[in-house]
Each structure stands twice: as structure tokens, then as C-alpha cells.
Design an enzyme around this catalytic site. Structure first.
Site, PDB file in Angstrom:
ATOM      1  N   LYS A 290       0.827  -1.204   0.000  1.00 41.28           N
ATOM      2  CA  LYS A 290       0.000   0.000   0.000  1.00 41.28           C
ATOM      3  C   LYS A 290       0.863   1.257   0.000  1.00 41.28           C
ATOM      4  O   LYS A 290       1.990   1.257   0.503  1.00 41.28           O
ATOM      5  CB  LYS A 290      -0.927   0.011   1.216  1.00 41.28           C
ATOM      6  N   ARG A 325      -1.464  -9.257   7.092  1.00 43.98           N
ATOM      7  CA  ARG A 325      -2.049  -9.635   5.801  1.00 43.98           C
ATOM      8  C   ARG A 325      -1.079  -9.175   4.708  1.00 43.98           C
ATOM      9  O   ARG A 325      -0.873  -7.966   4.520  1.00 43.98           O
ATOM     10  CB  ARG A 325      -3.423  -8.988   5.639  1.00 43.98           C
TER      11      ARG A 325
END
Length: 357
Positions: A290, A325
Site C-alpha cells: 500500500k 495480511r
């Protein structure tokens, strides 16, 4: 926000052997059910009509404060989240921000899921709807077509499977097919039937924070104090879940990096990750690939963010986070194994220490 809210952030965390030594010397207080200790806490008060107040409290003083959040900080986390775990990402979508289109079709998706397990994933998180910024909702029938055979086949081969969905019908079908975790970016708030579905099964539930919807969340997010507001929101979702009959021991929280947050908010959450232990449940960090440091990432495309992802994971490990994750499982398994050795945490009996070098 009504009244004055109180928070308790572990500010000096210690793991493994160091935690044991400091606890034995009376210099730290055990937290997270053992294996961790904290020697300095930040007690925060946020009045409705006043500035944030902060007081530093050492391990010897903390018990005398009779802070109800201390019970949440010291309570054991349920197995298997009593130590760090890796959740491998498997997007069966054409448009996910990093790996969209790479694992379409059941055969390709199952093969990749098994590769994630072989690389060291404790959980495979299967998603059939992209929730990237600007994404539009996928009909439930299409989402089911994408994920259901993948969940069924992976679970049938012994993998621990999580279903990444906002829809109650997909949750219900995936759990029936073998999924053991429901991972909902809306915190079971998008679909009115989600609370009932989650209450009717024994799956763990990941409650993520998101401001707005994927289509609009990053247009103009607004916060006064992001980490504290995310904490309050997640506390509210935990209350809604327990009121619906979902045991607190089945809940996991995710502060939702980049979901309705820009760089200042993402950094505020990362710098205050230990705050979320005050919710009394395991914490998931989803930083993989991200753009949480967007101002620093000129030219860093999603597939080129492994170093920054590993930095976030290492930071999270040092903050006591229990679940990560990630896309790049093998690299994270090596990082996690090395970190546990440095921290003096005993390896699991089924670890990989017997492998040839």
C-alpha cells in the site's frame, strides 16, 4: 463523541526473554496474556470540548490507576493469535490494486493459494471483490462464482481459509464451504444481515475500519485525531458484535490503513498501533504494497513496495501485532522467523528449523 474518552497506550513494549527479565524485576507489567510486557504506558483523556491530555505511567503505578483498559491489555489473546501469524492474500479479481487478474479462475487461484501455504502462510485470505479506492461493488452472484470453488478446494486440502467479503450471502456460503475466518472491510456494517450470519457460525471475524465506501473513501477523508477515532469506531463495532451474540474471543480488529485515510492518518495509526491492544482482541495489520507513505513513494509502484511493507511489518512486530495480511509470504516468513529468534520467543514445534540450509 460524548463525554470524555479514555485510552491507554503501551509505549515501551518488550517481548520474549526481555519481557520475562523486566517482569521478574518488577520493572514491567505483563500484557497480551504473556510473552509481552510493558514498562511505560501513556494514559490519554480526550474531553468533548477540550484538548487531548496525556500522562505517562510506569509499570509500578499502572495498577493503582484502576484503569479498565488494563484488563483488555493484559488478557490472553485466543489461539492461534497468541503469537504472530501471516495471512496470505489471494485476490480472485480482475481489478485489485496490486495483483488484479493474476489469479483468475479456480485452478490458478487454488494453485497460488497452495503456494502461499507452502511459503509459510498460516491463513489464505480469498477475496472476489476489489475494495481499492474507487472500486465499484460486485454483485453477490459474481463474487460467489469467483470465490466459492477456491475456498472449498483450499479448505479441502487443509488450508486455513479466510473469506474477504462485505456480503452476508458470501460469508454464509464460504463458511459452509470451509472458511474459518470472515474478513470484512466494513466491520460487519455494510450488509444488515452480516451480524446475524457471523453470530450463527464459529468463524473468527476481522472488523476493519473504513471511512466511507471504497468508491469514495479516499476523496476527502477527515479526522481530528485519526488513531483515537479509529479506536472509538472499532470499539463500537465490537459492542455491536457482542450484542448480536458474537463472542469477543472470535473478534479481530484491523485499523484499515489507506481505507479512507491519507498519509498523515496512515502514519498516525502506525505510530500508535499498540493503542489498539486496548480493545482486548487480536490486531491485524494490512500494509502490504500500500501507498501508506505516499509522499515518500515517488515512482514506487505497488509491486515495488516490498521493502516498505517489510518495514511496516517489523514495526508491527515490535508493537505486538498478532496478524499480518501480506502478498509476499516467503519474505515475511523469513522476517518473522528471524525476529522471533532475536526476541527470544520459543519456536513452535512444527516450525521449519529442521530444514536444510
Amino acid at each position: 463523541m460524548a463525554g470524555t474518552r479514555h485510552y491507554l497506550r503501551p509505549a515501551a513494549l518488550h517481548a520474549g526473554a526481555e519481557a520475562e527479565r523486566l517482569t521478574a524485576a518488577g520493572r514491567a507489567r505483563p500484557i497480551l496474556g504473556g510473552g509481552w510486557a510493558c514498562s511505560l504506558f501513556e494514559a490519554l483523556r480526550w474531553p468533548t470540548d477540550g484538548p487531548l491530555e496525556s500522562v505517562w505511567v510506569d509499570a509500578g503505578e499502572i495498577a493503582a490507576r484502576d484503569d479498565p483498559l488494563l484488563a483488555h491489555l493484559t488478557a490472553p489473546r485466543p489461539a492461534p493469535f497468541d503469537r504472530p501469524r501471516l495471512m496470505g492474500i489471494l485476490n480472485v479479481t480482475p481489478d485489485s490494486f496490486s495483483d488484479g487478474g493474476q489469479h483468475q479462475g479456480a485452478d490458478a487461484a487454488v494453485a497460488h493459494g497452495l503456494r502461499l501455504v507452502a511459503a509459510g502462510a498460516d491463513i489464505v485470505d480469498v477475496g472476489g471483490e476489489s475494495t481499492r479506492p474507487g472500486a465499484v461493488e460486485v454483485p453477490a452472484e459474481e463474487e460467489l462464482r469467483r470465490v466459492l470453488p477456491v475456498v472449498q478446494r483450499l479448505a479441502g486440502q487443509g488450508a486455513t481459509v479466510s473469506i474477504d467479503t462485505r456480503k452476508a450471502s458470501v460469508m454464509r456460503a464460504a463458511v459452509a464451504a470451509g472458511a474459518q475466518i470472515i474478513n470484512d472491510v466494513s466491520g460487519l456494517a455494510h450488509d444488515p444481515a452480516s451480524l446475524e450470519v457471523a453470530a450463527s457460525c464459529n468463524a473468527f471475524v476481522v472488523l476493519m475500519h473504513m471511512q466511507g465506501t471504497p468508491a469514495t473513501m479516499n476523496v476527502a477523508p477527515r479526522y481530528e485525531r485519526c488513531a483515537l477515532e479509529v479506536f472509538d469506531h472499532l470499539a463500537g463495532r465490537i459492542e455491536a458484535c457482542t450484542a448480536a451474540g458474537i463472542a469477543r474471543t472470535r473478534l479481530i480488529v484491523d485499523p484499515g490503513l489507506c481505507f479512507g485515510k491519507h498519509e498523515p492518518e496512515n502514519l498516525d495509526i502506525l505510530r500508535n498501533l499498540a493503542l489498539f491492544h486496548g480493545l482486548g482482541v487480536p490486531v491485524l495489520l494490512g500494509a502490504s504494497r500500500k501507498g501508506w507513505t505516499a509522499a515518500l513513494e515517488t515512482g514506487w509502484r505497488a509491486g515495488e513496495r516490498l521493502p516498505s511493507t517489510l518495514a511496516a511489518t517489523l514495526w508491527g512486530l515490535n508493537q505486538g501485532i498478532q496478524l499480518f495480511r501480506v502478498h509476499d509470504v516467503a519474505e515475511h516468513r523469513q522476517l518473522l522467523t528471524a525476529w522471533e529468534a532475536l526476541a527470544g520467543l520459543a519456536p513452535e514445534k512444527n516450525d521449519r528449523t529442521g530444514e536444510a540450509e
